[in-house]
Design an enzyme around this catalytic site. Structure first.
Site, PDB file in Angstrom:
ATOM      1  N   CYS A   1       0.839  -1.219   0.000  1.00 52.33           N
ATOM      2  CA  CYS A   1       0.000   0.000   0.000  1.00 52.33           C
ATOM      3  C   CYS A   1       0.865   1.256   0.000  1.00 52.33           C
ATOM      4  O   CYS A   1       0.525   2.258  -0.649  1.00 52.33           O
ATOM      5  CB  CYS A   1      -0.891   0.036   1.237  1.00 52.33           C
ATOM      6  SG  CYS A   1      -2.050  -1.312   1.293  1.00 52.33           S
TER       7      CYS A   1
ATOM      8  N   ASP B   1     -20.762  12.433 -14.989  1.00 51.75           N
ATOM      9  CA  ASP B   1     -22.171  12.145 -14.687  1.00 51.75           C
ATOM     10  C   ASP B   1     -22.310  11.286 -13.424  1.00 51.75           C
ATOM     11  O   ASP B   1     -23.408  10.852 -13.088  1.00 51.75           O
ATOM     12  CB  ASP B   1     -22.848  11.441 -15.878  1.00 51.75           C
ATOM     13  CG  ASP B   1     -22.145  10.133 -16.253  1.00 51.75           C
ATOM     14  OD1 ASP B   1     -21.144   9.775 -15.592  1.00 51.75           O
ATOM     15  OD2 ASP B   1     -22.593   9.466 -17.196  1.00 51.75           O
TER      16      ASP B   1
END
Ligand code: BEZ
EC number: 1.11.1.27
Length: 224
Positions: free
Chosen positions: A46, A139
């Site tokens: 990570c 959108d």
């Protein structure tokens, strides 16, 4: 079943992050967005991923993409971990990264978004977050998702590449072929009739002959 499918609207969740409380739709605004999850703070893969994401932040910003990460730890942990990430990048060990990290300590959001990896668990046997990438369009609909297990680091150059492909489809109505890189020729989508393709792509449409005689392999130089 929890999770998100292509075309689904991004849930308008509220969350604490390293840059304050957000409501996801307000955070996205009219931009594209990328939400990427991580198994845990202070873990090696990570750390390399967030370091790379931080280095590429200006590339995402150029493409009008807002970045946000998620990991199942607290804001305090995220801020402290951010110092390690900056140090990993060879920079000052500051708490600030160029994108917020969502705190999801009780895994509520990770469950809702289908982000858990059943094979990787913490010391209490609870599943960690998988490596998910969601790309949302302006959108707020899901345009792309990538799901890797916790043990496989993602390729952030590939994530930029797919953003380029998604934006070419959205703005120029083309598709991108196998192993496409920016600058390579792109493909005319099968639903576009030849006559319209000629008008839409003034640089020309080049069709490869095939044994079937069908004229579906249509290329055009990448539109500007
Ligand atoms: C890592 O980030 O290194 C990692 C996290 C969870 C499981 C395996 C690896």
């Amino acid at each position: 079943m929890p999770g998100l499918l292509l075309g689904d609207e991004a849930p308008n969740f509220e969350a604490e992050t390293t840059q304050g409380r957000i409501r996801f739709h307000d955070f996205l605004g009219d931009s594209w967005g990328i939400l990427f999850s991580h198994p845990r703070d202070f873990t090696p893969v990570c750390t390399t991923e967030l370091g790379r994401a931080a280095k590429l932040a200006s590339e995402f910003s150029k493409r009008n993409v807002k970045m946000i990460a998620l990991s199942i730890d607290s804001v305090q942990d995220h801020l402290s971990w951010s110092k390690d990430i900056n140090a990993y990048n060879g920079e000052q060990p500051e708490e600030k990264l160029p994108f917020p990290i969502i705190a999801d300590a009780n895994r509520e959001l990770a469950v809702k978004l289908g982000m858990l990896d059943p094979d990787e668990r913490d010391k209490d046997g609870m599943p960690l977050t998988a490596r998910v990438v969601f790309v949302f369009g302006p959108d707020k609909k899901l345009k792309l998702s990538i799901l890797y297990p916790a043990t496989t680091g993602r390729n952030f150059d590939e994530i930029l590449r797919v953003v380029d492909s998604l934006q070419l489809t959205a703005y120029k109505k083309v598709a991108t072929p196998v192993d496409w890189k920016p600058g390579d020729s792109v493909m005319v989508v099968p639903t576009l009739p030849d006559e319209e393709a000629k008008k839409l792509f003034p640089k020309g449409v080049f069709t490869k002959d095939l044994p079937s005689g069908k004229k579906y392999l249509r290329y055009t130089p990448q539109p500007e």
